[in-house]
Write an enzyme that holds these catalytic residues in place. Structure first.
Site, PDB file in Angstrom:
ATOM      1  N   PRO A 159     -24.972   6.181  -2.919  1.00  0.00           N
ATOM      2  CG  PRO A 159     -25.016   5.007  -4.938  1.00  0.00           C
ATOM      3  CD  PRO A 159     -24.979   6.393  -4.379  1.00  0.00           C
ATOM      4  CG  ASP A 160     -19.083   5.739  -0.095  1.00  0.00           C
ATOM      5  OD1 ASP A 160     -18.426   4.687  -0.183  1.00  0.00           O
ATOM      6  OD2 ASP A 160     -18.876   6.596   0.792  1.00  0.00           O
ATOM      7  CG  HIS A 208      -2.180   0.717   1.103  1.00  0.00           C
ATOM      8  ND1 HIS A 208      -2.298   1.917   0.441  1.00  0.00           N
ATOM      9  CD2 HIS A 208      -3.429   0.426   1.537  1.00  0.00           C
ATOM     10  CE1 HIS A 208      -3.556   2.321   0.482  1.00  0.00           C
ATOM     11  NE2 HIS A 208      -4.262   1.439   1.147  1.00  0.00           N
ATOM     12  CE  LYS A 260     -25.635   5.868  -8.842  1.00  0.00           C
ATOM     13  NZ  LYS A 260     -24.998   5.612 -10.155  1.00  0.00           N
ATOM     14  CD  GLN A 297     -17.694   3.312  -3.682  1.00  0.00           C
ATOM     15  OE1 GLN A 297     -18.053   3.252  -4.846  1.00  0.00           O
ATOM     16  NE2 GLN A 297     -18.025   4.345  -2.914  1.00  0.00           N
ATOM     17  CB  THR A 301      -6.225   9.027   2.025  1.00  0.00           C
ATOM     18  OG1 THR A 301      -5.371   8.714   3.126  1.00  0.00           O
ATOM     19  CG2 THR A 301      -6.009   8.070   0.879  1.00  0.00           C
ATOM     20  CE1 TYR A 330      -8.354   6.328   8.151  1.00  0.00           C
ATOM     21  CE2 TYR A 330      -9.209   4.925   6.405  1.00  0.00           C
ATOM     22  CZ  TYR A 330      -8.264   5.829   6.859  1.00  0.00           C
ATOM     23  OH  TYR A 330      -7.245   6.229   6.038  1.00  0.00           O
ATOM     24  CB  SER A 371      -9.381   6.480   2.910  1.00  0.00           C
ATOM     25  OG  SER A 371      -9.645   5.408   2.045  1.00  0.00           O
TER      26      SER A 371
END
Length: 638
Positions: free
Chosen positions: A438-439, A350, A432, A564, A474, A461, A463
């Site tokens: 949606p998130d 990462h 929608k 996501q 982020t 959390y 990001s």
């Protein structure tokens, strides 16, 4: 050497980025090659319009901080927190703010290099599970070994083609509002590798590499994927090379790769032993200089009903020393993993980049192979035979390091539990139609499921990318809010009406969307507070008591670590929890379903990944039910 404690993770460790709806990106510029790079150079793509990363006013951040901690504190703790925060603002905080503003005035992005060092290179737990996610490809069905190598060769070709697009600056730069998004992360994933050092790791970039490293039965091979003229070699020729490697190696080799799965200090110590001989040093440099690695795994039997769970676990940690954990090099940013049982995906380190670039590579390769059955057949024909990379067991200390790494990765693999929920009740389309994001909807569902199980809200959390800034990484979206708690309580209150619940759901979603927008603009809480703390450390000043206050500690103990990572394919990303007593959940909301990878630690008696998945599924249906009973107000025609 000791096996790490059970599951504690740096609270500000990032996974991936929200608001990654944009599916395009490319390198802004090539990075300087490491000392052993080929002589080729990359063209550069300058983005002069990217914003300089700012330092927010201290009062703005602290006011926002107090709002975010309200749902997590008792009334007494909140009053205590307000007093501590006021004192911080008037005294040490003011001094640290001045230092940060002075630092920020001299740098285009004061956070980026500090974030890389603090969140990643100084992080001492293994990258395995704690840092490196797995990213799945759609499940495959290989009829024989020929199909296995043909598929792998085509994926290698596709990744090479994507790498060429990065070099040629052929992917459109996108905007968020009026601001360009920084695409430099694409120049930081091919050819990149961490190097273990005691205390603080290093990272090397080799974007002009022309080869990959293939790992099979713990043996390593250097495989050129570009011809001498710089042309990508055709997939059938690459497949023949892979076949040759498979036929040569009939015995399992010494699992040197398993050393990379251990804690960073353990691996740094072993790295020193491994580097004692010139041949081993050359082998290490060759692996580090590859564009990416390709793990051809040993076939493993999948348990019925747990196929997708085992898929993501095999990508995260290789399933242990008796399976494929030694067939890895966890320091490489991109590891392509292919198993004859049909499990395919990436393990990605990462440090240099967020998750969405990795998902976009998968999207690109899968789409190309789907659209063109002959994809990869046209390419360079001249090739250099794959060369074996030779390691030697140079001393007894290295043998002890290998034994310890095997024991530790087995404990880690045993400790991590995973449940992949493929929720097919609805997806983005339904959400929608309710005029909800949606998130944010999924984030509130996670809050509700946790509240149902534990009767309290979690610090959560998520990001958000900072790509409107030059070199941006982020910021944290603090998903737990007064509104999300009010909604969760209403859903558990038998006296609340469905209309009241629906209204509180919409308020919670709007609250999350508001914070998400602020985070995307670099107006969150966490990175500014980190900057203030780092100013104290860098200037040899005491760490203020504010950072030990109940609001800071509780709001940064992220019992829900989420992100996501979107793709239209039947694929998803997964990783381990950020706290001993928490959950991780990475999700892919598609048009008509939502895929969620939920993980917990086996040693924690109060978390339950299977129960959480069932509770989350129930929560989704309950939220759908109250929304259908209370649809959004018709849009005004005015």
């Amino acid at each position: 050497m000791k096996f790490r404690g059970n599951g504690k993770l740096l609270w500000n460790l990032t996974k991936s980025s929200l608001a990654q709806q944009s599916q395009t990106g490319i390198a802004k510029r090539a990075l300087p090659a490491s000392s052993y790079s080929p002589a080729k150079s990359n063209p550069t793509l300058e983005q002069p319009n990217l914003l300089k990363y700012h330092v927010l006013p201290l009062e703005e951040t602290l006011n926002r901080f107090l709002t975010t901690v309200e749902p997590l504190l008792t009334a007494q703790e909140l009053e205590q927190q307000k007093a501590i925060t006021t004192d911080f603002a008037e005294n040490q905080g003011r001094e640290l703010q001045q230092l940060l503003e002075e630092t920020g005035s001299k740098e285009k992005n004061w956070l980026a290099h500090r974030w890389l060092k603090t969140a990643y290179l100084q992080y001492r737990d293994p990258v395995t599970v704690f840092v490196s996610p797995g990213m799945t490809f759609p499940q495959q069905n290989f009829k024989d070994s020929q199909a296995f190598v043909d598929y792998t060769a085509r994926v290698i070709f596709g990744l090479g083609e994507f790498n060429d697009m990065v070099h040629a600056n052929k992917i459109q730069i996108v905007k968020m509002g009026k601001n360009e998004l920084d695409n430099s992360q694409f120049g930081k994933v091919f050819g990149t590798c961490r190097i273990p050092r005691r205390g603080t790791d290093e990272i090397v970039y080799n974007p002009s590499s022309d080869y990959v490293v293939v790992i099979y039965k713990n043996h390593f091979y250097q495989l050129k994927i570009y011809s001498k003229e710089g042309k990508l070699i055709a997939a059938p020729i690459l497949a023949a090379q892979l076949e040759n490697i498979l036929s040569k190696e009939t015995q399992v080799g010494v699992p040197f790769g398993i050393l990379t799965t251990d804690s960073r200090d353990n691996w740094a110590e072993a790295y020193e032993y491994l580097s004692e001989t010139p041949a081993n040093r050359d082998a290490l440099k060759t692996i580090q200089g590859a564009l990416f690695t390709v793990s051809l795994d040993e076939n493993t039997t999948l348990k019925k009903g747990e196929e997708v769970d085992e898929l993501i676990l095999s990508l995260i940690h290789g399933s242990g020393s008796k399976s494929n954990s030694g067939n890895r090099w966890m320091d490489k940013t991109i590891q392509l993993v292919v198993n004859p049982n049909g499990n395919v995906g990436f393990t990605y380190e990462h440090s240099p980049a967020e998750g969405q670039p990795i998902a976009m590579m998968m999207d690109y390769v899968v789409q190309k192979m789907k659209e063109d059955q002959k994809f990869g057949e046209i390419g360079g024909q001249d090739f250099t035979p794959a060369q074996k990379i030779q390691f030697s067991l140079s001393n007894k200390s290295l043998e002890k390091s290998l034994t310890a790494a095997q024991e530790n990765v087995d404990k880690l693999a045993e400790a991590l539990q995973m449940k992949v929920l493929k929720f097919d009740g609805f997806g983005k389309d339904f959400i929608k139609k309710q005029r909800l994001g949606p998130d944010s909807f999924v984030q509130i569902a996670l809050q509700l499921a946790f509240f149902k199980m534990h009767s309290e809200p979690p610090a959560q959390y998520e990001s958000a990318h900072l790509r409107i800034f030059d070199g941006g990484r982020t910021e944290t979206i603090r998903s737990c809010s007064n509104e999300s708690l009010a909604f969760s309580r209403a859903m558990q209150d038998s006296n609340a009406t469905d209309k009241e619940r629906a209204n509180k759901l919409r308020e919670a979603v709007v609250s999350h969307q508001t914070y998400a927008r602020l985070a995307l603009q670099g107006k969150g809480v966490d990175r500014h507070l980190l900057g203030l703390k780092l100013m104290a450390l860098e200037n040899s000043k005491p760490i203020p008591e504010f950072f030990k206050s109940p609001g800071v500690l509780k709001s940064s103990h992220f019992r829900m670590s989420t992100s996501q990572v979107a793709t239209k394919y039947d694929a998803f990303m997964g990783y381990g929890p950020a706290t001993d007593d928490g959950y991780a959940c990475c999700y892919n909301p598609r048009d008509n379903d939502i895929i969620l990878a939920i993980s917990t630690w086996r040693h924690c008696p109060i978390t339950d990944h299977l129960k959480f998945a069932k509770t989350l599924e129930q929560s989704f249906f309950e939220m759908k039910n109250i929304l259908e009973k209370n649809p959004p107000e018709p849009k005004s025609k005015l």
